[in-house]
Scaffold this motif. Structure first.
Motif, PDB file in Angstrom:
ATOM      1  N   GLY A 194       0.752  -1.245   0.000  1.00  0.00           N
ATOM      2  CA  GLY A 194       0.000   0.000   0.000  1.00  0.00           C
ATOM      3  C   GLY A 194       0.780   1.292   0.000  1.00  0.00           C
ATOM      4  O   GLY A 194       0.188   2.357  -0.125  1.00  0.00           O
ATOM      5  N   MET A 195       2.095   1.261   0.137  1.00  0.00           N
ATOM      6  CA  MET A 195       2.857   2.499   0.163  1.00  0.00           C
ATOM      7  C   MET A 195       3.076   2.984  -1.269  1.00  0.00           C
ATOM      8  O   MET A 195       3.517   2.227  -2.133  1.00  0.00           O
ATOM      9  N   LYS A 196       2.751   4.244  -1.508  1.00  0.00           N
ATOM     10  CA  LYS A 196       2.886   4.837  -2.840  1.00  0.00           C
ATOM     11  C   LYS A 196       3.532   6.222  -2.696  1.00  0.00           C
ATOM     12  O   LYS A 196       3.209   6.969  -1.773  1.00  0.00           O
ATOM     13  N   PRO A 197       4.404   6.596  -3.630  1.00  0.00           N
ATOM     14  CA  PRO A 197       4.941   7.956  -3.608  1.00  0.00           C
ATOM     15  C   PRO A 197       3.828   8.970  -3.848  1.00  0.00           C
ATOM     16  O   PRO A 197       2.851   8.677  -4.539  1.00  0.00           O
ATOM     17  N   VAL A 198       3.998  10.139  -3.303  1.00  0.00           N
ATOM     18  CA  VAL A 198       3.021  11.212  -3.458  1.00  0.00           C
ATOM     19  C   VAL A 198       3.700  12.370  -4.166  1.00  0.00           C
ATOM     20  O   VAL A 198       4.799  12.787  -3.804  1.00  0.00           O
ATOM     21  N   GLU A 199       3.046  12.869  -5.177  1.00  0.00           N
ATOM     22  CA  GLU A 199       3.536  14.033  -5.910  1.00  0.00           C
ATOM     23  C   GLU A 199       2.964  15.279  -5.250  1.00  0.00           C
ATOM     24  O   GLU A 199       1.748  15.429  -5.137  1.00  0.00           O
TER      25      GLU A 199
END
Length: 178
Positions: free
Chosen positions: A170-175
């Motif tokens: 579930g971890m995703k980079p955030v822009e």
């Protein structure tokens, strides 16, 4: 994750392990199945191996390092909590090293023992299985069985295995931006 080869040795990470993108592994480091290495941790194996065994976890900001010829072995299901220093030591299965503790060269921590937060285990110290240890220098206070400390020993390994799985999925980079 940041992986670096040193002296012809490169880190090995099992595909089921979780290594945070800001963790750094250098040299002869092995991360086994289901283990986790969290944000800002540094594992530097210059002159001996570091092994994080199956289901063990090395939490945020901890440093694991080896003096020449003295490996670090983190046993199955063991916990190295936040901001710990492990230097050339053997950590037993399901042992818990509390926040901001130091475990020095040649120390051996017994299985299912708890090193209380902020403790310092001196070089060469042998801690038996299943005890609570506290202080600087650290001393054995008594058995863990039947105490509140036993709750932490029992709860930590499955909690961190589950949390690592959640992060892998579930971890995703955030822009950021506008």
């Amino acid at each position: 994750m940041q992986l670096f080869s040193f002296n012809g040795r490169s880190p090995k990470v099992d595909p089921t392990a979780f290594v945070a993108p800001t963790a750094t592994l250098i040299g002869d480091v092995t991360i086994e199945a289901g283990a986790s290495v969290w944000f800002g941790a540094i594992l530097r194996a210059d002159d001996a191996p570091i092994v994080v065994r199956e289901g063990a976890n090395v939490q945020d900001g901890s440093v694991l390092h080896v003096p020449p010829g003295v490996p670090v072995d983190v046993g199955p299901g063991a916990t190295i909590a936040h901001m710990c220093l492990i230097h050339g030591a053997n950590i037993g299965a399901e042992a818990l090293i509390g926040n901001h503790s130091t475990v020095l060269d040649g120390a051996v921590i017994g299985a299912r023992s708890l090193i209380a937060a902020g403790s310092t285990v001196l070089a060469g110290t042998k801690i038996p299985d299943g005890v609570l240890v506290t202080g600087a220098p650290a001393v054995v206070k008594g058995p863990i069985a039947g105490t509140g400390a036993e709750v932490w020993i029992n709860a930590n390994p499955p909690y961190y295995r589950n949390l690592a799985q959640r992060y892998r999925e579930g971890m995703k980079p955030v822009e950021l931006g506008g």
